[in-house]
Design an enzyme around this catalytic site. Structure first.
Site, PDB file in Angstrom:
ATOM      1  N   ARG A 245       7.930 -22.530   0.997  1.00 53.93           N
ATOM      2  CA  ARG A 245       6.706 -21.922   1.557  1.00 53.93           C
ATOM      3  C   ARG A 245       6.863 -21.581   3.039  1.00 53.93           C
ATOM      4  O   ARG A 245       5.916 -21.695   3.823  1.00 53.93           O
ATOM      5  CB  ARG A 245       5.478 -22.835   1.385  1.00 53.93           C
ATOM      6  CG  ARG A 245       5.140 -23.177  -0.022  1.00 53.93           C
ATOM      7  CD  ARG A 245       4.773 -21.972  -0.873  1.00 53.93           C
ATOM      8  NE  ARG A 245       4.815 -22.340  -2.253  1.00 53.93           N
ATOM      9  CZ  ARG A 245       5.911 -22.217  -3.033  1.00 53.93           C
ATOM     10  NH1 ARG A 245       7.011 -21.652  -2.569  1.00 53.93           N
ATOM     11  NH2 ARG A 245       5.883 -22.612  -4.277  1.00 53.93           N
TER      12      ARG A 245
ATOM     13  N   SER B   3      -2.937 -23.993  -3.710  1.00 62.27           N
ATOM     14  CA  SER B   3      -2.611 -25.341  -3.234  1.00 62.27           C
ATOM     15  C   SER B   3      -2.926 -25.454  -1.748  1.00 62.27           C
ATOM     16  O   SER B   3      -2.491 -24.612  -0.955  1.00 62.27           O
ATOM     17  CB  SER B   3      -1.127 -25.628  -3.432  1.00 62.27           C
ATOM     18  OG  SER B   3      -0.838 -25.652  -4.808  1.00 62.27           O
TER      19      SER B   3
ATOM     20  N   GLU C 246      -0.404 -26.253   3.314  1.00 61.56           N
ATOM     21  CA  GLU C 246       0.254 -24.989   2.935  1.00 61.56           C
ATOM     22  C   GLU C 246      -0.619 -23.825   3.415  1.00 61.56           C
ATOM     23  O   GLU C 246      -0.104 -22.796   3.853  1.00 61.56           O
ATOM     24  CB  GLU C 246       0.429 -24.937   1.415  1.00 61.56           C
ATOM     25  CG  GLU C 246       1.035 -23.630   0.937  1.00 61.56           C
ATOM     26  CD  GLU C 246       1.318 -23.616  -0.566  1.00 61.56           C
ATOM     27  OE1 GLU C 246       1.701 -24.652  -1.134  1.00 61.56           O
ATOM     28  OE2 GLU C 246       1.141 -22.535  -1.169  1.00 61.56           O
TER      29      GLU C 246
HETATM   30  C1  FAD Z   1      -5.600 -19.090  -7.314  1.00 58.63           C
HETATM   31  C2  FAD Z   1      -4.429 -19.107  -6.378  1.00 58.63           C
HETATM   32  C3  FAD Z   1      -3.186 -19.495  -6.843  1.00 58.63           C
HETATM   33  C4  FAD Z   1      -2.079 -19.493  -5.982  1.00 58.63           C
HETATM   34  N1  FAD Z   1      -0.867 -19.871  -6.477  1.00 58.63           N
HETATM   35  C5  FAD Z   1       0.222 -19.865  -5.667  1.00 58.63           C
HETATM   36  C6  FAD Z   1       1.514 -20.217  -6.167  1.00 58.63           C
HETATM   37  O1  FAD Z   1       1.696 -20.527  -7.337  1.00 58.63           O
HETATM   38  N2  FAD Z   1       2.560 -20.169  -5.304  1.00 58.63           N
HETATM   39  C7  FAD Z   1       2.413 -19.812  -4.001  1.00 58.63           C
HETATM   40  O2  FAD Z   1       3.412 -19.769  -3.265  1.00 58.63           O
HETATM   41  N3  FAD Z   1       1.201 -19.470  -3.492  1.00 58.63           N
HETATM   42  C8  FAD Z   1       0.108 -19.487  -4.289  1.00 58.63           C
HETATM   43  N4  FAD Z   1      -1.123 -19.150  -3.779  1.00 58.63           N
HETATM   44  C9  FAD Z   1      -1.267 -18.827  -2.346  1.00 58.63           C
HETATM   45  C10 FAD Z   1      -1.176 -17.326  -2.036  1.00 58.63           C
HETATM   46  O3  FAD Z   1      -1.409 -16.569  -3.198  1.00 58.63           O
HETATM   47  C11 FAD Z   1       0.191 -16.963  -1.469  1.00 58.63           C
HETATM   48  O4  FAD Z   1       0.481 -17.703  -0.308  1.00 58.63           O
HETATM   49  C12 FAD Z   1       0.265 -15.451  -1.145  1.00 58.63           C
HETATM   50  O5  FAD Z   1       1.605 -15.085  -1.046  1.00 58.63           O
HETATM   51  C13 FAD Z   1      -0.462 -15.070   0.129  1.00 58.63           C
HETATM   52  O6  FAD Z   1      -0.481 -13.641   0.210  1.00 58.63           O
HETATM   53  P1  FAD Z   1      -1.697 -12.900   0.959  1.00 58.63           P
HETATM   54  O7  FAD Z   1      -1.433 -11.443   0.966  1.00 58.63           O
HETATM   55  O8  FAD Z   1      -2.981 -13.321   0.351  1.00 58.63           O
HETATM   56  O9  FAD Z   1      -1.526 -13.493   2.415  1.00 58.63           O
HETATM   57  P2  FAD Z   1      -2.666 -13.975   3.435  1.00 58.63           P
HETATM   58  O10 FAD Z   1      -3.366 -15.175   2.861  1.00 58.63           O
HETATM   59  O11 FAD Z   1      -3.509 -12.844   3.837  1.00 58.63           O
HETATM   60  O12 FAD Z   1      -1.770 -14.441   4.660  1.00 58.63           O
HETATM   61  C14 FAD Z   1      -0.883 -15.532   4.552  1.00 58.63           C
HETATM   62  C15 FAD Z   1      -0.043 -15.609   5.830  1.00 58.63           C
HETATM   63  O13 FAD Z   1       0.811 -14.469   5.893  1.00 58.63           O
HETATM   64  C16 FAD Z   1       0.536 -13.674   7.053  1.00 58.63           C
HETATM   65  N5  FAD Z   1       0.662 -12.263   6.638  1.00 58.63           N
HETATM   66  C17 FAD Z   1       0.069 -11.651   5.580  1.00 58.63           C
HETATM   67  N6  FAD Z   1       0.506 -10.384   5.459  1.00 58.63           N
HETATM   68  C18 FAD Z   1       1.393 -10.183   6.473  1.00 58.63           C
HETATM   69  C19 FAD Z   1       2.210  -9.083   6.888  1.00 58.63           C
HETATM   70  N7  FAD Z   1       2.215  -7.902   6.249  1.00 58.63           N
HETATM   71  N8  FAD Z   1       3.000  -9.244   7.974  1.00 58.63           N
HETATM   72  C20 FAD Z   1       3.026 -10.423   8.648  1.00 58.63           C
HETATM   73  N9  FAD Z   1       2.271 -11.491   8.316  1.00 58.63           N
HETATM   74  C21 FAD Z   1       1.477 -11.378   7.224  1.00 58.63           C
HETATM   75  C22 FAD Z   1      -0.848 -14.086   7.516  1.00 58.63           C
HETATM   76  O14 FAD Z   1      -0.979 -13.944   8.911  1.00 58.63           O
HETATM   77  C23 FAD Z   1      -0.870 -15.560   7.103  1.00 58.63           C
HETATM   78  O15 FAD Z   1      -0.220 -16.369   8.054  1.00 58.63           O
HETATM   79  C24 FAD Z   1      -2.240 -19.132  -4.619  1.00 58.63           C
HETATM   80  C25 FAD Z   1      -3.502 -18.731  -4.149  1.00 58.63           C
HETATM   81  C26 FAD Z   1      -4.588 -18.714  -5.010  1.00 58.63           C
HETATM   82  C27 FAD Z   1      -5.927 -18.280  -4.503  1.00 58.63           C
END
Ligand code: FAD
Length: 303
Positions: free
Chosen positions: A176, A226, A296
């Site tokens: 992560r 998580s 996380e």
């Molecule tokens: C129901 C559910 C299940 C999930 N299951 C998992 C799982 O199985 N495994 C897992 O790893 N995660 C899981 N997650 C967490 C989440 O889906 C991941 O971390 C996902 O990759 C985050 O992507 P996001 O676009 O929503 O990022 P955001 O939440 O918008 O941002 C996350 C981080 O990345 C940064 N960021 C986002 N986009 C960019 C960009 N283009 N450039 C630079 N920085 C950026 C943000 O500043 C922040 O620090 C889950 C979440 C939910 C709600």
């Protein structure tokens, strides 16, 4: 409160995709978060670059988000400019075994495009919400693999406004984590190395992962996946459950009765409620088992 001159200037080069005092709860999967002073969704990478240079030249704080599925935004919101890398940068290209996607493309869409082209690699990601940008920054993963395994070449935009490429090695992917968490930059596009595989096999594997997810994770209510990373050789959910915290509620935030590493929003939870629960879980697990849980989810915003 947003500065109106600043807002008008930004609007002049963003063809309308800027808003003031935008509630961040509309942009997080937890449905939590106060207003962003200025919220912009660039329509392409040139606009993204303009926003970055604009913020830098004026000393305005810049926060980058994707789909907000791993974010806890404070109740008082975010000062300065929030840039959402989303639908404006969401193209997906396939060339041979290489799948390239802009950072705003949803991970699920990229996995589906790979499958449709008969390319395996993304099966592990079934059911992980969010964008490619967020997935790369977080090295999102499940089922024994992660985005960092496939990512080969990453186009980033520095906070000085310069584009450059990073290799897999440069990204320093870990559990992560990636280098972008310690050396902030904006992920713009990623090339993933996939491999030929029958669509039926891909479908079958992904359906299995999805079914497992549905049975073990709360789908009833907004959440951010998580909350804590799993400590080495342990499960954060198991420790929180063993500490007797399953179902504990503060305000409208509750430790899920289905999976103790999830905090769900029962309706109008605040960041304060969620943070109090996070602190309680961390303190109780530490005092009971001597294990320090590391979050996380990413925290952002003003206190
Ligand atoms: C129901 C559910 C299940 C999930 N299951 C998992 C799982 O199985 N495994 C897992 O790893 N995660 C899981 N997650 C967490 C989440 O889906 C991941 O971390 C996902 O990759 C985050 O992507 P996001 O676009 O929503 O990022 P955001 O939440 O918008 O941002 C996350 C981080 O990345 C940064 N960021 C986002 N986009 C960019 C960009 N283009 N450039 C630079 N920085 C950026 C943000 O500043 C922040 O620090 C889950 C979440 C939910 C709600």
């Amino acid at each position: 409160m947003a500065d109106s001159t600043l807002y008008r200037e930004l609007l002049s080069f963003l063809s309308g995709r800027a808003r003031t005092d935008e509630p961040m709860k509309k942009h997080t999967s937890w449905r939590i978060g106060g207003p962003a002073d200025i919220f912009v969704e660039p329509g392409n990478r040139q606009e993204l670059r303009l926003i970055v240079s604009y913020a830098r030249n004026r000393g305005i704080p810049l926060t980058v988000i994707g789909a907000g599925s791993n974010l806890l935004v404070s109740d008082s919101g975010i000062r300065g400019i929030v840039v959402k890398v989303g639908d404006g940068l969401a193209r997906i290209y396939i060339d041979g075994d290489v799948v390239s996607a802009e950072a705003g493309a949803k991970l699920g869409r990229v996995a589906a495009a790979a499958k449709d082209a008969g390319l395996g690699g993304f099966e592990f990601s079934a059911g992980i919400p969010g964008t490619i940008g967020g997935a790369v920054v977080m090295n999102a993963g499940a089922n024994g693999s992660s985005v960092g395994v496939l990512a080969q070449r990453i186009l980033i935009l520095s906070l000085e406004g310069d584009f450059s490429y990073k290799s897999k090695k440069d990204m320093n992917f870990g559990y992560r984590s990636s280098v972008i968490q310690t050396e902030p930059a904006i992920v713009v596009e990623v090339a993933f190395a996939c491999y030929p595989r029958e669509k039926e096999m891909i479908d079958k594997e992904m359906a299995g992962y999805l079914a497992r997810r549905k049975a073990s994770q709360p789908i009833c209510c907004p959440n951010a996946g998580s909350v804590f990373k799993n400590p080495p050789g342990e499960s954060a959910g198991r420790l929180i459950e063993a500490a007797g915290l399953k179902g504990m509620r503060i305000g409208d935030a509750q430790i899920s009765t289905l999976h103790a590493n999830f905090i769900i929003n029962l309706g109008s939870a605040t960041a304060r409620d969620a943070l109090k629960l996070i602190d309680r879980a961390r303190d109780t697990v530490y005092s009971r088992f001597g294990v320090e849980l590391q979050p996380e989810v990413k925290f952002t915003g003003h206190n």
